[in-house]
Design a protein around this motif. Structure first.
Motif, PDB file in Angstrom:
ATOM      1  N   ILE A 150       0.750  -1.282   0.149  1.00 18.84           N
ATOM      2  CA  ILE A 150       0.078   0.057   0.031  1.00 18.84           C
ATOM      3  C   ILE A 150       0.780   1.511   0.040  1.00 18.84           C
ATOM      4  O   ILE A 150       0.536   2.321  -0.644  1.00 18.84           O
ATOM      5  N   PHE A 151       2.076   1.479   0.615  1.00 16.96           N
ATOM      6  CA  PHE A 151       2.809   2.441   0.494  1.00 16.96           C
ATOM      7  C   PHE A 151       3.310   2.756  -0.927  1.00 16.96           C
ATOM      8  O   PHE A 151       3.601   3.864  -1.295  1.00 16.96           O
ATOM      9  N   ILE A 153       1.751   1.772  -3.673  1.00 14.83           N
ATOM     10  CA  ILE A 153       0.504   2.216  -4.400  1.00 14.83           C
ATOM     11  C   ILE A 153       0.344   3.648  -4.237  1.00 14.83           C
ATOM     12  O   ILE A 153       0.286   4.508  -5.002  1.00 14.83           O
ATOM     13  N   LEU A 154       0.599   4.023  -2.710  1.00 17.12           N
ATOM     14  CA  LEU A 154       0.098   5.337  -2.572  1.00 17.12           C
ATOM     15  C   LEU A 154       1.083   6.537  -2.781  1.00 17.12           C
ATOM     16  O   LEU A 154       0.800   7.429  -3.497  1.00 17.12           O
ATOM     17  N   VAL A 158      -0.271   6.588  -6.732  1.00 18.53           N
ATOM     18  CA  VAL A 158      -1.193   7.826  -6.429  1.00 18.53           C
ATOM     19  C   VAL A 158      -0.676   9.246  -6.450  1.00 18.53           C
ATOM     20  O   VAL A 158      -0.936   9.872  -7.162  1.00 18.53           O
ATOM     21  N   GLN A 159       0.280   9.176  -5.363  1.00 23.21           N
ATOM     22  CA  GLN A 159       0.863  10.768  -5.428  1.00 23.21           C
ATOM     23  C   GLN A 159       1.838  10.905  -6.444  1.00 23.21           C
ATOM     24  O   GLN A 159       1.788  12.412  -7.023  1.00 23.21           O
TER      25      GLN A 159
ATOM     26  N   MET C 267      -9.080   0.216   1.721  1.00 22.36           N
ATOM     27  CA  MET C 267      -7.996   0.358   0.243  1.00 22.36           C
ATOM     28  C   MET C 267      -8.545   1.532  -0.697  1.00 22.36           C
ATOM     29  O   MET C 267      -7.750   1.926  -1.537  1.00 22.36           O
ATOM     30  N   LEU C 270      -7.055   4.888  -0.835  1.00 16.89           N
ATOM     31  CA  LEU C 270      -6.027   5.024  -1.162  1.00 16.89           C
ATOM     32  C   LEU C 270      -5.876   5.746  -2.194  1.00 16.89           C
ATOM     33  O   LEU C 270      -4.772   6.742  -2.811  1.00 16.89           O
ATOM     34  N   GLY C 271      -6.911   5.403  -3.247  1.00 14.78           N
ATOM     35  CA  GLY C 271      -6.774   6.456  -4.680  1.00 14.78           C
ATOM     36  C   GLY C 271      -6.850   7.660  -4.531  1.00 14.78           C
ATOM     37  O   GLY C 271      -6.535   8.628  -5.459  1.00 14.78           O
ATOM     38  N   GLY C 273      -5.187   9.499  -2.470  1.00 21.27           N
ATOM     39  CA  GLY C 273      -3.812  10.229  -1.903  1.00 21.27           C
ATOM     40  C   GLY C 273      -3.987  10.481  -0.547  1.00 21.27           C
ATOM     41  O   GLY C 273      -4.955  10.369   0.260  1.00 21.27           O
ATOM     42  N   LEU C 274      -2.778  10.994  -0.028  1.00 21.48           N
ATOM     43  CA  LEU C 274      -2.463  11.362   1.387  1.00 21.48           C
ATOM     44  C   LEU C 274      -3.404  12.533   1.624  1.00 21.48           C
ATOM     45  O   LEU C 274      -4.102  12.432   2.952  1.00 21.48           O
ATOM     46  N   ALA C 278      -6.733   8.451   2.144  1.00 19.12           N
ATOM     47  CA  ALA C 278      -5.726   7.090   2.668  1.00 19.12           C
ATOM     48  C   ALA C 278      -5.087   6.883   3.763  1.00 19.12           C
ATOM     49  O   ALA C 278      -4.789   5.710   4.197  1.00 19.12           O
ATOM     50  N   ILE C 282      -3.828   3.492   5.578  1.00 22.45           N
ATOM     51  CA  ILE C 282      -2.248   3.633   6.106  1.00 22.45           C
ATOM     52  C   ILE C 282      -1.927   3.427   7.606  1.00 22.45           C
ATOM     53  O   ILE C 282      -1.220   2.695   7.845  1.00 22.45           O
TER      54      ILE C 282
END
Ligand code: SF4
Lengths: 316, 620, 315
Positions: A150-151, A153-154, A158-159, C267, C270-271, C273-274, C278, C282
């Motif tokens: 997941i990290f 992916i993130l 994504v980022q 999950m 997540l798409g 973003g932070l 997310a 996380i």
């Protein structure tokens, strides 16, 4: 002597495979309601049930069923999925290639990477490089596979938007395009598997490095590079091959989580879906494939360590 | 000494050397505290001391090397003028192997198991560019010949596990000598070997050192060995030099009180009349322990016989209050015999009798009273004491177990037993790790004594100890024998120790009793050929003994080829100088008694007179 | 050779020379600062697992967003850490407080794993020591059974058994207990065998001691330290195993919160973003990582202290 041991080990491997198949087969016998019942549902008439049972051979005693099942398994007839009634071999046939493709690429990247990093760490124990490698891998082996995933992916998908987050293959992509699509799952698996391999390679070499014959080589004025490459590595090859085979076996487990996360249409994803829908014949078939691969890899690991023992290789 | 210009420079000069251990997060501990000595060209300097004296650490300093965790903290080590503490790693690497070479205690561990011997022997010379591979290989083969190794043309192509221990030790010498170093460092190179092998190796070392003319540092704890090989002796204690001087002077006229003590602890050579033997006053009643026709070994074959037979048809009698020494080299089955007596290894044939009644073969079936009467003392006190139990509990357990002693009484009794083995009462509260090796061995003995046994089985109880400590333990054993009247079975590979302590001696070879009888009879003619070889192999503490022995030795035995366990014939056949071809290798030798009437038996095809018995001369 | 002068050190004239110590005394176990920080982290999680329900702001199944807006299902902003409610780590895909669920989840995740590890240890040590001290037959039978269990990759065994019996907390404990009992068995058996051949055990046997004494007084005290260290590592493996199953949706079932399932459930976030949702996915993953890494670091510290010999045995 050595070949005797190898043959014995192969014998043990075959027995293990047999035990595994019996245990997996036993599932169908323990569970309430047989395949016919599950397939036809609660409303089925006794006649249609009996007919299907006869059709599937479920009226025969369990050992006949086992022999039939294993015979079919070997000839590639894996039965019919409970859900939807498609043949399992067709379901698996579509997927297995994907899984093999991904694990092969992971292996090709992870093995050389791990051996090199493990060697580097062992060559300079206590130095900065070693400290980075050991603490990094210590962290990685302690976290779940999905944590790494997941990290990645993130941050990467994504980022930064560098690679796709979902790994869907239509089957028509070029090789490089496939790699691009699979970058994240491959990256995750490489990281997860390598962490263990690096640590064990390093430990294996350091273990050899503390033996008296290495001290002797130092006292003979042999340069450090030659000590590692000729004296230590030669003795560590057995353990290292062992480590590699063992970790490829861990890969079998890693694949399950990774395929699920990335919705990658591989065998493991198929199996997890099967577990969720309680599709026993499908789970049995996939389980057999994974477990036999695992047993064979462990077997290779054992044989490697037998073959690398100089006492056995060069008998008196 | 006046004209210094003619004198060649010293090969090695050690000035005020200091080395310390730097444990993690603790203050440094000095290991070597200001040691100085010189090695002249062609001279052999012995570093002698007990464990903890720093002798190995000092010898390694000559190569500019310290074991992990140790650091140089002062002084200088000048190898042909270059300070090994200061030179660059690159230069150090060059000097090692080329100018100074090292021989370790255990060749089996110092050879890389994965590489051929030849490669390892020549590696250093070739790497340093001193020779081509061909020249080095040729030189190695010459050395193999000089070291009397079998099959010198091909032995280099073998792997280390394919040759014997004694051969490996000599191969290591070849490895050190290939590049003609000016200084050799030998670290206890013969300690791990059997006596009969040790002397061969010693002889080979001495010969090549003389021929090559290199200087050497010889590290050992064994004064008798040092006397054979060294020109100059440095006596070490606690990381300091106690005394140094010529070998002749140190051996004949030691000055320092420590050296004197060391000398006093060296056991005299085994000759008749050494011990305070009681063999004469034979008590003709029931023996305390008797072993009859015992055959034993490991593993179980189809016919109930062991897969590997270690003992064959062994008969031993232990009279009440006597000390029976069992002697033989490693692998002869002496420890197995003790384990059979204790019931730890059930005999497959024959029986063990205690006070005239047969004991069940296995400890599991023996009665508690019988177990109590026969106590086993293990060789390594380090592993024989449970590290998680206090000394008081260790010694108290047999009292509880056999005699149901508890509480106050138990503590009193433990204190009394500690006193018996000359340990202070406060030790009862300590753990084994807090004790020194000799103290642990005393606790080990105390535990056995606490059971109040009739027979004490002592398995090599002094061999892991330093000379002085070992001598003290023997003294203690003698006292205990006099005070308690227990019988001892004293197992050892060291003939001198046995000679000074035992009443009767049993000589084992390849699982058979080849000779037995009262100690004075066994140590004087007639001899079994093996006993003769054994006695001749024990180094005497005087300069020049080795040369004398070597001249007479060729007649005594062939070169050791390792012990072979045979089903037929005499086990010593391979090495026996007086073997009768066609008889000795086919038939089991008969047991013969000499005419003395003391019960001295020899198992041999030769007549007693032929073996140096009454009226006979030594066999040709 | 030239005449050699004799040099004699100052002689104290004493005739007692104490036996020199074999080795410098061992220092007591002290954790490095890394070890201390790790111990604090583990202690914090244990505290939250024990008292979490009284500390957490909300119940694990409480929908905080429902009261605020009423239509939480299609409002994407509920994925955000919303200023209108006091959710420090935001809300999850159903609008529940993530922080509260992590605190409640500590109880589930650590509780199940700890129970399973205890079970594995109880079964594994009992049988492992039994195999080490008992006769060949017992040893052979037990070892073959363990070989059979270990012939399955852990996760496969999990998948197959869950496929057959469905998932529940007792099943998860039993399953993980069984899977890891096999590896504990191997370690306990190896340790037991190592100790069995030590002379002090021989001495006890020669004395005529019974099996019970040998096991409880001679073997177990000497096996305790290595086993205790291994317990830490084993606990990490069990946590990873349970979390992976939960992550696959085959472990702890909703609405009970559990770190592995929380990662999976969120999950989708997540798409975004932070800055989007997310965090909900996380943070539970980070919770797992802090716990397992901390345990690993403590074990590493202890085994480094023991000269790395423990670590070698446990690879
Ligand atoms: S029996 Fe023969 S071979 Fe054996 S010792 Fe006597 S003479 Fe030598």
């Amino acid at each position: 002597m050595m070949w005797n041991m190898v043959l014995r080990r192969i014998g043990v491997g075959i027995v293990l495979l047999w035990v595994v198949s019996v245990l997996i087969f036993a599932l169908t016998q323990i569970l309430p309601g047989d395949a016919a019942q599950i397939r036809l549902g609660q409303q089925a008439t006794p006649e249609s049930l009996a007919a299907l049972r006869k059709d599937l051979g479920l009226d025969k005693p369990w050992y006949i069923q086992y022999v039939t099942w294993i015979g079919n398994l070997i000839t590639g007839d894996l039965g019919i999925s409970n859900a939807g009634g498609a043949t399992i071999s067709s379901l698996i046939g579509n997927r297995i290639g994907n899984t093999v493709f991904m694990t092969a690429i992971v292996t090709l990247i992870a093995v050389p990477l791990s051996v090199v990093l493990g060697l580097l760490a062992a060559m300079y124990p206590g130095r900065l490089l070693d400290r980075i490698i050991t603490s990094g891998t210590l962290g990685l082996i302690a976290v779940p596979d999905f944590f790494v995933a997941i990290f990645l992916i993130l941050f990467l998908a994504v980022q930064l938007g560098l690679v796709p987050a979902v790994s869907y293959l239509s089957g028509t992509e070029s090789f490089w395009k496939s790699i691009y699509v699979l970058a994240l799952p491959i990256g995750t698996l490489v990281i997860v598997v390598s962490a263990q391999m690096i640590r064990m390679t390093r430990a294996g070499i350091l273990n050899v490095m503390s033996s008296p014959y290495i001290e002797m080589a130092i006292l003979k004025g042999v340069p450090r590079k030659r000590i590692i490459l000729r004296h230590a590595l030669f003795n560590a090859i057995g353990p290292i091959v062992n480590v590699i085979a063992l970790n490829l076996a861990y890969l079998v487990s890693g694949v399950v989580v990774i395929e699920t996360i990335f919705a990658y249409p591989g065998l493991a994803k198929l199996m997890v879906d099967g577990v969720q829908t309680r599709d026993i014949p499908l789970v049995q078939a996939c389980g057999m494939i994974f477990c036999s691969t695992y047993v064979v890899l462990i077997l290779i690991a054992d044989i490697a360590s037998i073959m690398s023992n100089p006492r056995l290789r060069h008998p008196k | 000494m006046t004209d210094t210009s003619n004198e060649p420079a010293n090969v090695l000069e050690v000035h005020d050397l200091m080395i310390e251990a730097r444990p993690h997060g603790a203050p440094p501990i000095p290991i070597v505290k200001g040691v100085s000595f010189d090695v002249k060209p062609g001279q052999v300097v012995a570093l002698i001391g007990e464990s903890g004296s720093g002798k190995t650490t000092i010898s390694l300093a000559a190569l500019g090397y310290t074991k992990p965790g140790l650091h140089f903290s002062g002084g200088e080590v000048l190898l042909q003028g270059e300070d090994m503490e200061l030179v660059s790693d690159e230069r150090k690497r060059q000097l090692r192997g080329e100018n100074v070479a090292y021989l370790a205690q255990s060749a089996a561990a110092t050879f890389n198991p994965a590489l051929k011997i030849g490669e390892q022997v020549t590696e250093s010379a070739v790497l340093h560019g001193a020779m081509t591979q061909e020249a080095a290989t040729q030189r190695a083969e010459e050395l193999y010949r000089a070291l009397e190794l079998p099959d010198p043309d091909r032995i280099g192509g073998r792997y280390p596990h394919q040759v014997s221990g004694g051969q490996l030790q000599r191969l290591m010498a070849a490895m050190a000598l290939v590049s003609r170093p000016s200084l050799l460092v030998l670290d206890e190179p013969t300690t791990a070997l059997d006596v009969t092998t040790q002397i061969e190796v010693l002889k080979a070392f001495k010969k090549v050192i003389q021929e090559e003319g290199s200087a050497a540092i010889y590290v050992t704890h064994d004064l008798a060995v040092v006397a054979q090989i060294a020109d100059h002796i440095v006596v070490l204690y606690g990381g300091k030099v106690m005394e140094q001087g010529s070998a002749e002077q140190i051996v004949t006229n030691p000055q320092h009180s420590y050296t004197k003590r060391l000398m006093a602890a060296v056991r005299p050579s085994p000759v008749a009349g050494l011990g305070d033997s009681m063999a004469g006053d034979h008590l003709r009643d029931v023996p305390a322990l008797e072993v009859r026709d015992v055959t034993a070994g490991y593993g179980k074959g189809a016919d109930g016989k062991p897969l590997i037979t270690v003992l064959r048809d062994v008969n031993v009698t232990i009279e009440r209050g006597h000390v029976v020494g069992i002697i033989g080299e490693s692998g002869c089955g002496k420890s197995t015999l003790a384990r059979v007596m204790a019931g730890l290894l059930p005999a497959s044939e024959g029986e063990v009798l205690l006070d005239g009644h047969a004991l069940p073969p296995s400890v599991k079936e023996r009665k508690r009273e019988d177990l109590q009467l026969v106590q086993f003392v293990f060789q390594m006190a380090d592993t024989a004491l449970n590290p998680k139990q206090r000394i008081g509990d260790i010694i108290g357990r047999p009292l509880q177990f056999y005699h149901n002693v508890h509480g106050r009484e138990l503590r009193e009794e433990v204190r009394r037993i500690l006193d018996l083995v000359e340990l202070p009462a406060v030790f009862a509260d300590r753990f084994p790790a807090e004790l020194s090796g000799g103290q642990k061995q005393r606790v080990n003995l105390a535990r056995a004594l606490a059971a109040r046994p009739e027979v004490l089985l002592c398995d090599e109880v002094t061999s892991a100890l330093d000379t002085i400590v070992g001598a003290n333990v023997i003294e203690l054993l003698k006292n205990l024998r006099d005070k308690t009247g227990v019988s001892f079975v004293f197992i050892s590979h060291d003939l001198s120790t046995v000679a000074s302590f035992a009443d009767e001696v049993v000589v084992l070879y390849a699982g058979r009793v080849v000779e037995k009888g009262p100690v004075d009879q066994v140590l004087s003619p007639p001899f079994h050929p093996y006993t003769r070889l054994l006695i001749a192999s024990v180094p005497e503490l005087r300069v020049g003994w080795l040369e004398e022995t070597m001249q007479t030795r060729e007649a005594l035995a062939g070169i050791a080829r390792g012990v072979t366990l045979t089903d037929v014939g005499c086990p010593f056949f391979d090495r026996c100088p007086v073997a009768i071809e066609g008889t000795c290798d086919k038939l089991t030798p008969p047991t013969r008694e000499d005419q003395s009437g003391h019960g001295h038996y020899i198992e041999c095809h030769r007549e007693v007179v032929e073996l140096g018995g009454a009226g006979a001369t030594a066999p040709a | 050779m030239s005449e050699q002068d004799t040099i004699v050190a100052e002689d104290a004239g004493r005739d007692v020379y104490d036996e020199l110590p074999d080795a410098p005394p061992k220092s007591r176990l002290r954790l490095s600062w890394v070890g201390k920080v790790s111990a604090a982290v583990v202690a914090l999680w244990i505290f939250l697992a024990l008292f979490g329900p009284w500390i957490a702001p909300y119940h694990e199944a409480f929908f905080i967003e429902e009261d605020a807006a009423g239509n939480y299902f299609d409002d994407p902003s509920f994925m955000l850490p919303d200023a209108s409610v006091s959710a420090y780590l935001g809300t999850d895909y159903l609008g529940r407080d993530v922080l509260s669920r992590i605190i409640w989840g500590a109880r589930t995740t650590i509780g199940i794993s700890f129970a399973a590890t205890l079970l594995a240890y109880f079964v594994g040590i009992t049988l492992g020591i039994a195999a080490a001290v008992a006769g060949r037959l017992t040893d052979a039978v037990l070892s073959r059974i363990v070989d059979a269990i270990l012939a399955f990759p852990n996760i496969m065994l999990g998948l197959i058994i869950i496929a057959a019996f469905g998932s529940s907390i007792p099943l998860l404990i039993g399953l993980a207990g069984l899977v890891y009992a096999a590896s504990v068995f191997r370690i306990a058996r190896a340790l037991g065998q190592d100790i069995m051949v030590q002379d002090f055990v021989e001495a006890a046997r020669a004395r005529g001691e019974g099996l019970w004494w040998i096991i409880t007084r001679e073997i177990l005290p000497n096996a305790a330290m290595p086993l205790a260290t291994d317990f830490g590592l084993r606990l990490v493996f069990v946590i990873l195993f349970i979390s992976s199953l939960s992550f696959l949706g085959l472990g702890v079932q909703p609405p009970i919160s559990d770190w592995g399932s929380m990662v999976r459930e969120n999950m989708q976030g997540l798409g975004n973003g932070l800055s989007g949702g997310a965090l909900a996915s996380i943070t539970p993953a980070i919770a797992i990582a802090t716990l397992t890494i901390a345990i690993n670091l403590i074990v590493d510290d202890i085994s480094a202290h023991a000269g790395g010999s423990l670590a070698k045995k446990m690879v």
